[in-house]
Design an enzyme around this catalytic site. Structure first.
Site, PDB file in Angstrom:
ATOM      1  CD  GLU B  70      44.888  35.032 -34.871  1.00  0.00           C
ATOM      2  OE1 GLU B  70      44.928  33.850 -34.408  1.00  0.00           O
ATOM      3  OE2 GLU B  70      43.748  34.938 -33.790  1.00  0.00           O
ATOM      4  CG  PHE B 132      37.406  35.126 -22.165  1.00  0.00           C
ATOM      5  CD1 PHE B 132      37.964  33.569 -21.894  1.00  0.00           C
ATOM      6  CD2 PHE B 132      37.100  35.789 -23.136  1.00  0.00           C
ATOM      7  CE1 PHE B 132      37.253  33.181 -23.357  1.00  0.00           C
ATOM      8  CE2 PHE B 132      37.465  35.381 -24.037  1.00  0.00           C
ATOM      9  CZ  PHE B 132      36.880  34.070 -24.051  1.00  0.00           C
ATOM     10  CD  GLN B 133      39.770  35.430 -26.498  1.00  0.00           C
ATOM     11  OE1 GLN B 133      40.237  36.876 -26.645  1.00  0.00           O
ATOM     12  NE2 GLN B 133      39.385  34.858 -27.324  1.00  0.00           N
ATOM     13  CE  LYS B 182      37.824  46.143 -24.127  1.00  0.00           C
ATOM     14  NZ  LYS B 182      36.416  44.593 -24.140  1.00  0.00           N
ATOM     15  CG  MET B 497      64.051  18.716 -46.618  1.00  0.00           C
ATOM     16  SD  MET B 497      65.222  18.642 -48.239  1.00  0.00           S
ATOM     17  CE  MET B 497      65.156  19.762 -49.057  1.00  0.00           C
TER      18      MET B 497
END
Lengths: 190, 598
Positions: B70, B132-133, B182, B497
């Site tokens: 993501e 959940f999540q 949702k 770097m």
């Protein structure tokens, strides 16, 4: 120098978090912060005190204005304003000290709002200085518990001055001074 | 709230509201906003919205690019937005997906990139139960977005979608996140999109104080040693043409920031290239030697100023800036001009007089010559070094049929070499993570830019460290029907770097910087992408030619000299003109004169 800022913001969920989060993340030093309803439904009003120089306060205001829910920010430090704080203080008491405490609270124009055998609750409203010095005094008797609201402020109204000016003009005219110069008008005829 | 703002005429022409689910509203709003590509990854809490996508995809209205992580969805939306100037859109589910977005959103916020991110959230009745999540996405993303929303009521959704695009796009752009529960995606509500936006606290375009512009013009017209310091704002306001006109009329040299690369063509004699930490010595000397410094659309980042106490103290500083909070944040200007450069620069242009500054330019050219003495570009090299690779990249891309390439760089040494040795000809030619310095940015952002312009030549230039952070997105190139992103890996076996800093400031203790990489050619092969490894300078131009001639994606693994430092360099805390200059190259066969041989 300490600056008193007032911010108006839309009363949306999490708006306080948005503002306080921004202040924390930009490392601004906030002395006190108080939120409540304003005269407009749906708009909250936040009074907060920032300790810093002009440049820093300018940054606080600019960053605050970028928070989408904040509708207006004002620095009222340089304006004549009424600044108050409320404190509730629970003080230890006994038969000997009770009257001393009542006397001191009276001098400070505070109120005793609750009395028990071994303690009483003192309410004081005033400038922070006044609240501070009463707290210092009461400390000698033992403070059990204390809560302070933090600074709240409103700018003093301009109506009084306008009124005075117009009375002065009216009085001058009544006394035959027809051609008052502009300067005298603006100083209220003084 | 919305109807109240419409006057009678508008109300009569008002759009009829259509009943639809929250999920459909998301896509309907995207279509109304002109979005045709979204970057995302599905998951439980966003499933209803993905289900509603089917009909929009079938109708050819919206194309969904499936990412492999993501973070890259946000970077792709960012690359898309930087390339087009339009709002980039990404979408993913709740919890871990949404927290993965954070780096991408922070990158977009730091560099003022308009992005709208949509995330799914657990149903409203489970909010706050550690379902959940579930994660507090609005809380987590608050510091890394311009604004964000949690949607718990479908009736609010159309307005929130409209506001999100408005906020992301208007004023100083930035990312906006919408977290949609949702059940809200499943709920049916009334959709219309012609309501008036009512955001009393959002002032994207401040009113310009014209007296300030007159004062600025007076200062500039009187200046003997003027200098422009141009940033990303020139690109965002689309005023490079006006800038060039002003620069030529008043003969003012220009130094740019990293994100301002190409604000005026870098081949222009008045362009001094990039300034700051790894800027050219003459550019930084110019900053410290000018009498009027005209900063335009930049925010005096510490990488450009060096020590603030010693930054351009001799100069009167004029700061043209849209965001008032940037004025006086780092450098207090003598004259702030707040407002959209699209308004202020044309107004200023009309007051600028024709001027010549021969003494100032001669001085600058002497400094330039001095830098040229040690610049590696004036030497023949028999080792494969990154500056040479970058220079050949420029040679190979400047005259192609597909027009000048868009270069997307990652973060680190190769990023600085690219900014030094590639000649950026237009604003927006270089896309890079400047503010946040996000390693792993290049590949996903290049995919975003390529999705926006399928016919343009897009090169991702990336180090072996940064590439390993997001190389899983190679699969996207394949899935998007051989998306023709070309990748140049500057592979030196180090986190270069960081190694440079360890060499210079930590007595060469290379802790954690040697990095093992896979065989990138085999890796590309596993993804079905043609690839090539290059070890010798003489093979470089041939490899670039092959990359150009091969349709679809192509990867080149440049095995460059391992320990090479980026110079000039301003150590942090030093004044910007106290540079560690380029040492005389040790890899030379001989000075080949003033004309660069490569």
């Amino acid at each position: 120098m300490k600056h008193t800022l007032i911010a108006w913001m839309r009363d949306k969920p999490g708006v306080l978090n948005r503002v306080s989060g921004m202040l924390r993340r930009r490392n601004f030093n906030i002395d006190s912060l108080q939120v409540s309803h304003s005269e407009t439904p749906g708009i909250s009003r936040m009074t907060f005190v920032v300790d810093g120089n002009e440049r820093m306060v300018d940054q606080v205001i600019s960053q605050m204005r970028k928070v989408v829910d904040v509708t207006r920010v004002e620095d009222i430090s340089s304006k004549p304003s009424v600044v108050r704080e409320l404190a509730l203080i629970r003080v230890q008491t006994n038969a000997e000290t009770r009257s001393d405490i009542v006397q001191m609270v009276n001098i400070y124009r505070g109120e005793i709002v609750d009395v028990a055998l071994e303690s009483m609750v003192v309410q004081i409203v005033g400038s922070e200085d006044r609240v501070d010095s009463l707290i210092e005094l009461l400390n000698n008797f033992g403070i059990i518990e204390m809560v302070r609201t933090g600074r709240v402020a409103v700018v003093r109204g301009m109506t009084e001055r306008k009124h005075r000016r117009s009375t002065a003009v009216w009085r001058a005219r009544a006394n035959g001074y027809e051609n008052m110069d502009e300067e005298r008008l603006t100083t209220g005829g003084v | 709230m919305t109807e109240a703002n419409l006057d009678g005429q508008q109300a009569s022409a008002a759009e009829e509201s259509i009943p639809m689910t929250g999920a459909q509203m998301v896509w309907e709003a995207f279509v109304r906003e002109g979005v045709n590509t979204v970057f995302g990854h599905p998951g439980g809490a966003i499933l209803p919205t993905y289900d509603a996508l089917a009909s929009y995809e079938a109708a050819g209205k919206i194309h969904h690019v499936l990412v492999r992580h993501e973070q890259c969805a946000a970077h792709m939306a960012d690359g898309y937005a930087r390339a087009t100037g339009r709002v980039g859109v990404c979408i993913c589910t709740s919890g871990p997906a949404a927290t993965n977005l954070v780096t991408g959103l922070a990158t977009a916020l730091m560099d003022s990139v308009p992005v709208v991110a949509v995330t799914g959230q657990v149903p409203t009745n489970l909010l706050g139960t550690d379902a959940f999540q579930e994660s507090d996405v609005v809380g987590v993303t608050q510091p890394v977005t311009k604004h964000n929303y949690l949607v718990t009521d479908v009736s609010e959704l159309p307005m929130i979608l409209k506001e999100a695009f408005y906020i992301a796009r208007e004023g100083r752009p930035g990312p906006v996140l919408i977290d949609i529960c949702k059940d809200v995606q499943n709920a049916t509500g009334e959709f219309r999109y012609d309501m008036a936006i009512d955001l009393p606290g959002f002032e994207p375009w401040p009113t310009v104080d014209m007296s300030k512009i007159q004062q600025a013009a007076d200062l500039i017209n009187r200046a003997e040693r003027p200098l422009i310091l141009a940033g990303h704002g020139i690109k965002l306001a689309g005023v490079s043409r006006e800038l060039l006109e002003m620069v030529e009329r008043a003969e003012i040299p220009v130094v740019t920031t990293l994100l301002g690369a190409g604000d005026i063509p870098e081949s222009h004699p008045l362009s001094l290239g990039m300034g700051g930490m790894h800027g050219e010595a003459y550019a930084n000397r110019a900053v410290q030697g000018c009498d009027v410094l005209i900063a335009m659309g930049m925010r005096f980042d510490d990488r450009i100023t060096g020590s603030l106490d010693r930054f351009a103290k001799q100069a009167k500083i004029i700061h043209f800036e849209l965001d008032k909070a940037e004025v006086g944040k780092n450098v207090v200007p003598d004259l702030p001009v707040i407002g959209n450069l699209g308004e202020t620069l044309p107004a200023l242009l009309s007051l600028i007089e024709e001027r010549k500054h021969p003494d100032w330019l001669t001085e600058l050219n002497v400094w330039r010559e001095d830098s040229g003495q040690t610049d590696i570009i004036n030497y023949e090299v028999d080792e494969l070094i990154p500056p040479y690779v970058i220079r050949q990249l420029w040679h190979s891309t400047k005259d192609t049929e597909r027009g000048p390439a868009i270069i997307v760089t990652d973060v680190g040494q190769h990023q600085m070499w690219e900014s030094q040795y590639f000649v950026h000809e237009f604003s927006g030619q270089l896309l890079t993570s400047g503010g946040l310095g996000t390693m792993g940015y290049a590949l996903p952002a290049a995919i975003g830019a390529q999705m926006a312009y399928p016919d343009r030549l897009v090169w991702a230039v990336v180090g072996d460290g940064g590439f390993q952070m997001t190389l899983q997105e190679l699969a996207v190139l394949k899935q998007e029907r051989d998306l023709p992103v070309k990748i140049a890996i500057i592979n030196n076996g180090f986190l270069g770097m960081v190694r440079q800093w360890q060499q210079l400031f930590y007595e060469k203790r290379y802790v954690g910087t040697p990095i093992v990489a896979p065989d990138f050619v085999k890796l590309a092969d596993a993804y079905g992408i043609p690839a090539l490894a290059v070890r010798k300078p003489e093979d470089v131009s041939g490899a670039f030619k092959q990359a150009l001639e091969t349709p679809g994606p192509f990867l080149i693994d440049f095995r460059v000299k391992e320990e090479l430092n980026v110079y000039p360099m301003v150590a942090s805390g030093a004044a910007v003109d106290q540079m560690i200059r380029r040492p005389k190259p040790t890899v030379v066969q001989g000075f080949s004169g003033v004309e660069p041989s490569w």
